[in-house]
Write a protein that holds these residues in place. Structure first.
Motif, PDB file in Angstrom:
ATOM      1  N   SER A 118      41.027   4.668  21.011  1.00  0.00           N
ATOM      2  CA  SER A 118      39.615   4.612  20.621  1.00  0.00           C
ATOM      3  C   SER A 118      38.730   5.646  21.281  1.00  0.00           C
ATOM      4  O   SER A 118      37.517   5.437  21.382  1.00  0.00           O
ATOM      5  N   CYS A 119      39.282   6.784  21.718  1.00  0.00           N
ATOM      6  CA  CYS A 119      38.397   7.800  22.309  1.00  0.00           C
ATOM      7  C   CYS A 119      37.496   8.375  21.226  1.00  0.00           C
ATOM      8  O   CYS A 119      37.987   8.899  20.222  1.00  0.00           O
TER       9      CYS A 119
ATOM     10  N   ASN B 223      35.325  10.918  21.523  1.00  0.00           N
ATOM     11  CA  ASN B 223      34.657  12.167  21.906  1.00  0.00           C
ATOM     12  C   ASN B 223      35.460  13.447  21.753  1.00  0.00           C
ATOM     13  O   ASN B 223      35.094  14.463  22.327  1.00  0.00           O
TER      14      ASN B 223
ATOM     15  N   GLY C 277      35.052  14.112  26.733  1.00  0.00           N
ATOM     16  CA  GLY C 277      36.049  14.869  25.967  1.00  0.00           C
ATOM     17  C   GLY C 277      37.429  14.857  26.595  1.00  0.00           C
ATOM     18  O   GLY C 277      38.162  15.846  26.532  1.00  0.00           O
TER      19      GLY C 277
ATOM     20  N   ASN D  92      28.116   9.172  26.960  1.00  0.00           N
ATOM     21  CA  ASN D  92      29.042  10.183  27.462  1.00  0.00           C
ATOM     22  C   ASN D  92      29.782  10.863  26.327  1.00  0.00           C
ATOM     23  O   ASN D  92      30.034  10.268  25.279  1.00  0.00           O
TER      24      ASN D  92
HETATM   25  O1  RRO Z   1      36.742  11.213  27.874  1.00  0.00           O
HETATM   26  C1  RRO Z   1      35.914  10.696  27.098  1.00  0.00           C
HETATM   27  O2  RRO Z   1      34.992  11.335  26.567  1.00  0.00           O
HETATM   28  C2  RRO Z   1      35.987   9.274  26.741  1.00  0.00           C
HETATM   29  C3  RRO Z   1      37.156   8.598  26.427  1.00  0.00           C
HETATM   30 BR1  RRO Z   1      38.844   9.372  26.557  1.00  0.00          BR
HETATM   31  C4  RRO Z   1      37.089   7.265  25.975  1.00  0.00           C
HETATM   32  O3  RRO Z   1      38.091   6.594  25.646  1.00  0.00           O
HETATM   33  N1  RRO Z   1      35.856   6.692  25.883  1.00  0.00           N
HETATM   34  C5  RRO Z   1      34.735   7.345  26.210  1.00  0.00           C
HETATM   35  O4  RRO Z   1      33.629   6.774  26.113  1.00  0.00           O
HETATM   36  N2  RRO Z   1      34.811   8.636  26.641  1.00  0.00           N
END
Ligand code: RRO
Length: 312
Positions: A129-130, A132, A71, A68
């Motif tokens: 830890s995001c 993206n 974002g 994924n």
């Molecule tokens: O929204 C995302 O793309 C996302 C987030 Br915030 C996250 O913490 N972990 C992830 O795999 N996607």
């Protein structure tokens, strides 16, 4: 059988709930979680302002997991305060957890304060830890920045449990560095692990990558990441298990997976990719499988297995 868990004053009726991300962004999705056998309602990571997130395609499933790059699409924190208030009325016995992300220290402090002051929210998971958001590296890979941010977060008044969602660490030295930071503060829990960031999956038929954003790189979840998550849970349990709850996230798709993670040191587990793939029915199935496996092994209380991985 006793399968409850407690984090400070928050009681979980069972130990399996959703991770922040899959199927927890809209009021309808959150209500479906409340009506399911999830033992808490975790909300999608939210930011100060609403965000549309990254361009499509931004999520794809494959046999061994998912990739994924959403974002951080979310409705903005004020909406999640409203959603939490509505959910609490409907599901008064289910813990409601806010997940927060900021783009600056000020953002994080604003969100921590807002959710600390919202009575319907029981607990805060701060997402460090995001992987993206273009141009924004994962905070928890920068130890100095993390230390400073965590220190500031604990200056905000409030008594709700606060924990941190961590990225996977691939070297025990790094795990120890983060553990040494976390030890300095009244951290209630950590969630290991966020998706494994910046991975590439290629479709050999089309000869193209699966997702569009960020140079086609995205966060990996599912079967691929289970051994990485297990190792992180185990390492952090050894370092911090006597002072905070370790929550596992990453690659659970069966009751036996839950059992393994409890052995490694987790006390609660979150479902991610499997929730995306199976929808909320996964909670009842995995819970049933876990109960059956515990019975088969003659265990009656999760405390008998948490951290009890046998030595080789
Ligand atoms: O929204 C995302 O793309 C996302 C987030 Br915030 C996250 O913490 N972990 C992830 O795999 N996607």
């Amino acid at each position: 059988m006793t399968f409850t868990a407690q984090i400070k004053n928050v009681t979980f009726p069972d130990i399996i709930y959703n991770s922040s991300g899959p199927r927890c962004t809209t009021p309808e999705e959150l209500e479906a979680l409340g009506n399911s056998e999830s033992s808490a309602i975790m909300m999608k990571s939210c930011s100060p302002e609403s965000r549309n997130g990254n361009p499509e395609p931004r999520y794809k499933e494959v046999e061994l997991g998912s990739i994924n790059s959403i974002g951080l699409a979310n409705h903005g924190y004020q909406k999640y305060i409203e959603y939490a208030a509505e959910l609490k009325q409907q599901f008064p016995n289910t813990p409601i957890i806010a997940s927060i992300v900021g783009f600056s220290q000020e953002d994080f402090l604003l969100l921590v304060e807002a959710f600390q002051n919202e009575p319907s929210v029981d607990m805060l998971e701060v997402n460090l830890s995001c992987p993206n958001v273009v141009g924004k590296p994962q905070i928890a890979y920068d130890f100095e920045v993390s230390d400073e941010l965590i220190a500031k977060i604990f200056t905000v008044p409030g008594d709700k449990p606060i924990g941190f969602k961590l990225p996977p660490y691939f070297d025990p030295v790094h795990t120890e560095m983060m553990a040494n930071i976390l030890k300095k503060y009244p951290v209630s829990f950590i969630t290991c692990i966020n998706s494994v960031g910046n991975t590439l999956i290629i479709d050999p038929e089309t000869e193209r990558p699966l997702i569009a954003p960020k140079g086609w790189l995205g966060g990996l979840g599912g079967d691929y990441v289970k051994p990485i998550a297990l190792a992180n849970v185990r390492m952090f349990y050894k370092l911090l298990g006597d002072r905070m709850t370790i929550i596992w996230c990453g690659g659970i798709k069966s009751g036996v997976d839950v059992f393994e993670h409890l052995l490694a040191g987790a006390s609660l587990v979150q479902l991610g990719t499997v929730l995306w793939k199976e929808d909320v029915a996964c909670f009842a199935r995995i819970k049933r499988e876990f109960y059956e496996y515990m019975e088969k092994k003659w265990y009656t209380d999760v405390k008998e297995i948490i951290g009890k991985l046998k030595e080789l």
